[in-house]
Scaffold this motif. Structure first.
Motif, short mmCIF file in Angstrom:
data_model
loop_
_atom_site.label_atom_id
_atom_site.label_comp_id
_atom_site.label_asym_id
_atom_site.label_seq_id
_atom_site.Cartn_x
_atom_site.Cartn_y
_atom_site.Cartn_z
N SER A 115 -36.12 38.16 -4.30
CA SER A 115 -34.66 38.24 -4.24
C SER A 115 -34.07 39.31 -5.16
N ALA A 116 -34.75 39.62 -6.24
CA ALA A 116 -34.22 40.60 -7.18
C ALA A 116 -34.49 42.04 -6.76
N ALA A 117 -35.36 42.24 -5.78
CA ALA A 117 -35.73 43.58 -5.36
C ALA A 117 -34.58 44.27 -4.62
N ALA A 118 -34.44 45.56 -4.83
CA ALA A 118 -33.41 46.32 -4.12
C ALA A 118 -33.63 46.26 -2.61
N GLU A 119 -34.91 46.24 -2.20
CA GLU A 119 -35.25 46.23 -0.77
C GLU A 119 -34.82 44.92 -0.10
N ALA A 120 -34.59 43.87 -0.88
CA ALA A 120 -34.14 42.60 -0.31
C ALA A 120 -32.68 42.66 0.10
N LYS A 121 -31.93 43.63 -0.45
CA LYS A 121 -30.49 43.69 -0.19
C LYS A 121 -30.09 44.94 0.59
N SER A 122 -30.85 46.00 0.44
CA SER A 122 -30.45 47.28 1.03
C SER A 122 -31.41 47.71 2.13
N ASP A 123 -30.86 47.94 3.32
CA ASP A 123 -31.68 48.44 4.42
C ASP A 123 -32.23 49.83 4.10
N ARG A 124 -31.43 50.63 3.40
CA ARG A 124 -31.89 51.96 3.05
C ARG A 124 -33.07 51.88 2.10
#
Length: 587
Positions: A53-62
């Protein structure tokens, strides 16, 4: 048409999936083995990647897209971010020429990343039915004394009104005996090679047919279209009292067709989004669901462990209040080897024949929760499950009825029962629905080698148990066997009650099923959540009869209803042993 049983062992056989625990510390080694196939002998073309959940990839499609390209570069393969699933996981696509070793290289790159919670192949699922096209008018599975599900006895109490059931399957082909109960669904098949309808995802869940030619889909022989989802839907909610056709179990419920299976089956990624959307969750690019289902039927499956990605979607649905009912599988093997039968938070259904024994094809085992009529046409087509269908061998033609067999047919019996229960008592949670179905099951009239769960689902007894008046009449139970040692320490079996208000009733019903060869040896107590003990049975040296199978009434009005209740049993003399088979509390 006459088609051999469709296998559910299609997702892959081989090493365990890569799944790094959510709390894996940074730098911890990844699991070294990887499942790399979408079906036996077919390398996966897509992977489902869950980020912490803390990973940027979990929130951003880019960020997920950049990560896919970086991982592909390291592995020497083309890897592209395709879309975000409803659970938040990323679907990534590999180059079409990637072989098993190539896929393994990409999986290894993801699994070595401490920000990745899991990476699993986007596996292929299949319908779980063995169809034939002979039409009969007899629905023994609903009412027959020997092995029917005693459905008519539930209709005085509930008919499914107010409940929507999502049938996650092949979609829906128009049928006049179902049309009045169909509400909006969705076509979640994103791959045009699978969808057959010439496009990807859209709001039209119509079933164009799932036929395939010899040599396709990994099968030597071809197959006509199954109209599988329409058959399943008819068992749940075909119109009743309309002077034609068949009766549905929850005939006033609504069916939302959710299409995930097409030519050769369907992928986990589409099924995951279907589960999420059907239960009221959000899926990117898909309109909000106006017909949120309180029950999901999945008469589908494949081989291997329940993937973390699929389990996440199921957990999300259950947390939103949706009961998920799934087929055990048709390979006459342990259902622990079949997914989603082996997932948690589901009701897994085995199939019985007209004699009430486990059908010869049905999977079995400890992951099975309940059994229901699935038919067995090798003893005659009249012994199958009759429901709504279509006569088209490829594209839709005229509507008809036909008898099929399979755990696919057993599953909608239980989904229909869940809809009746929810209609009778809208406050029931998925856990309470599962508990009541299992607690109120009756013993199989026949035999089941390997384990068929709590027994044969009993619609009349189950709906009666949850109906209630000013109280809910809910039943909570345990079917986990506990051995009672000879002349030894007391053992306990717990039941957790949640979601109730106030205290327990003054006439709390305690149903007990204990096997013992000299019941006079036994002391049986009910232990309330606060530790208070209510004696149900004392020891008696003069009572030499076998077993304790009865219902006790306890004035528990001084006790809070919610909490963990326990049945405590102690053998006080030597020479005999026993077992707590099951017990239940009815409020």
């Amino acid at each position: 048409m006459s088609v051999a049983a469709l296998s559910v062992a299609l997702l892959t056989a081989g090493p365990a999936q890569v799944a790094v625990a959510q709390d894996t510390p940074a730098g911890a080694p990844a699991v070294p083995t990887a499942r790399t196939e979408a079906a036996p002998g077919v390398p996966a073309e897509r992977l489902i990647v869950g980020y912490k959940s803390a990973a940027a990839e979990a929130k951003s499609d880019r960020a997920a897209a950049d990560d896919a390209q970086a991982k592909g570069k390291e592995a020497g393969e083309d890897v592209d971010f395709r879309r975000r699933l409803g659970t938040g996981a990323a679907l990534v696509e590999l180059g079409g020429e990637a072989g098993t070793a190539d896929v393994a290289d990409v999986v290894a790159e993801y699994s070595a990343d401490p920000q990745v919670a899991y990476v699993v192949p986007d596996r292929l699922n299949k319908p779980l039915a063995t169809p034939n096209d002979t039409e009969y008018t007899k629905q023994w599975d609903l009412f027959e004394t020997t092995a029917g599900m005693r459905v008519p006895g539930a209709w005085d109490l509930a008919t499914g009104s107010g409940v929507t059931v999502a049938v996650i399957d092949t979609g829906y082909v128009t049928h006049s005996d179902l049309a009045a109960n169909i509400v909006g669904g969705y076509d979640f098949i994103s791959d045009t090679a699978v969808s057959v309808d010439g496009n990807g995802r859209d709001s039209n869940p119509a079933d164009p047919g799932d036929w395939y030619a010899a040599g396709e889909c990994g099968q030597a022989a071809g197959s006509d279209s199954s109209w599988h989802g329409t058959h399943v839907a008819g068992t749940i909610a075909a119109a009743t009292g309309n002077g034609k056709g068949v009766a549905g179990i929850a005939y006033n419920a609504k069916i939302s067709p959710v299409r995930v299976l097409g030519k050769c089956g369907g992928y986990d990624s589409d099924i995951i989004d279907a589960i999420t959307w059907a239960s009221g969750g959000t899926v990117s690019g898909v309109p909000a669901n106006a017909n949120v289902a309180k029950v999901i039927n999945m008469s589908l499956g494949g081989g291997g462990a329940c993937s973390t990605a699929t389990q996440s979607a199921i957990n999300g649905a259950v947390n939103r209040g949706t009961t998920v009912v799934v087929a055990a599988g048709n390979e006459n093997q342990n259902a622990a080897n079949s997914s989603p039968a082996n997932c948690g938070n589901v009701i897994t259904v085995a199939a019985t024949n007209r004699a009430g024994s486990r059908a010869s094809y049905s999977n079995y085992g400890t992951v099975v929760d309940i059994a229901a009529p699935g038919g067995e046409t090798r003893t005659g087509t009249a012994n199958g499950i009759l429901s709504t269908l279509n006569s088209g061998t490829r594209a839709p033609s005229t509507e008809n009825y036909a008898s099929y067999q399979g755990t696919s047919m057993a599953t909608p019996h239980v989904a229909g029962l869940a809809a009746l229960m929810k209609s009778a008592n809208s406050g029931l949670t998925p856990a309470q629905i599962e508990s009541a179905i299992k607690t109120n099951a009756r013993p199989l009239p026949g035999t089941c080698s390997g384990g068929c769960g709590a027994g044969l689902a009993d619609a009349a007894a189950t709906v009666q148990a949850v109906k209630g008046g000013t109280s809910t009449g809910s039943t909570y139970g345990s079917t986990t066997a506990v051995s009672v040692p000879d002349n030894g320490s007391a053992v306990e079996s717990p039941i957790t009650v949640a979601g109730r208000s106030g205290n327990a009733p003054s006439a709390l019903q305690v149903g007990v099923d204990i096997t013992h060869t000299y019941r006079g040896d036994l002391v049986v107590d009910l232990v309330a959540p606060d530790g208070s003990v209510y004696r149900l049975k004392s020891a008696s040296s003069s009572d030499s009869a076998d077993d304790v199978r009865t219902t006790y009434t306890v004035n528990a009005s001084a006790e809070a209803a919610n909490g963990t209740w326990k049945l405590r049993v102690q053998d006080t003399a030597s020479a005999d042993t026993g077992r707590i088979n099951s017990w239940k509390l009815t409020f």
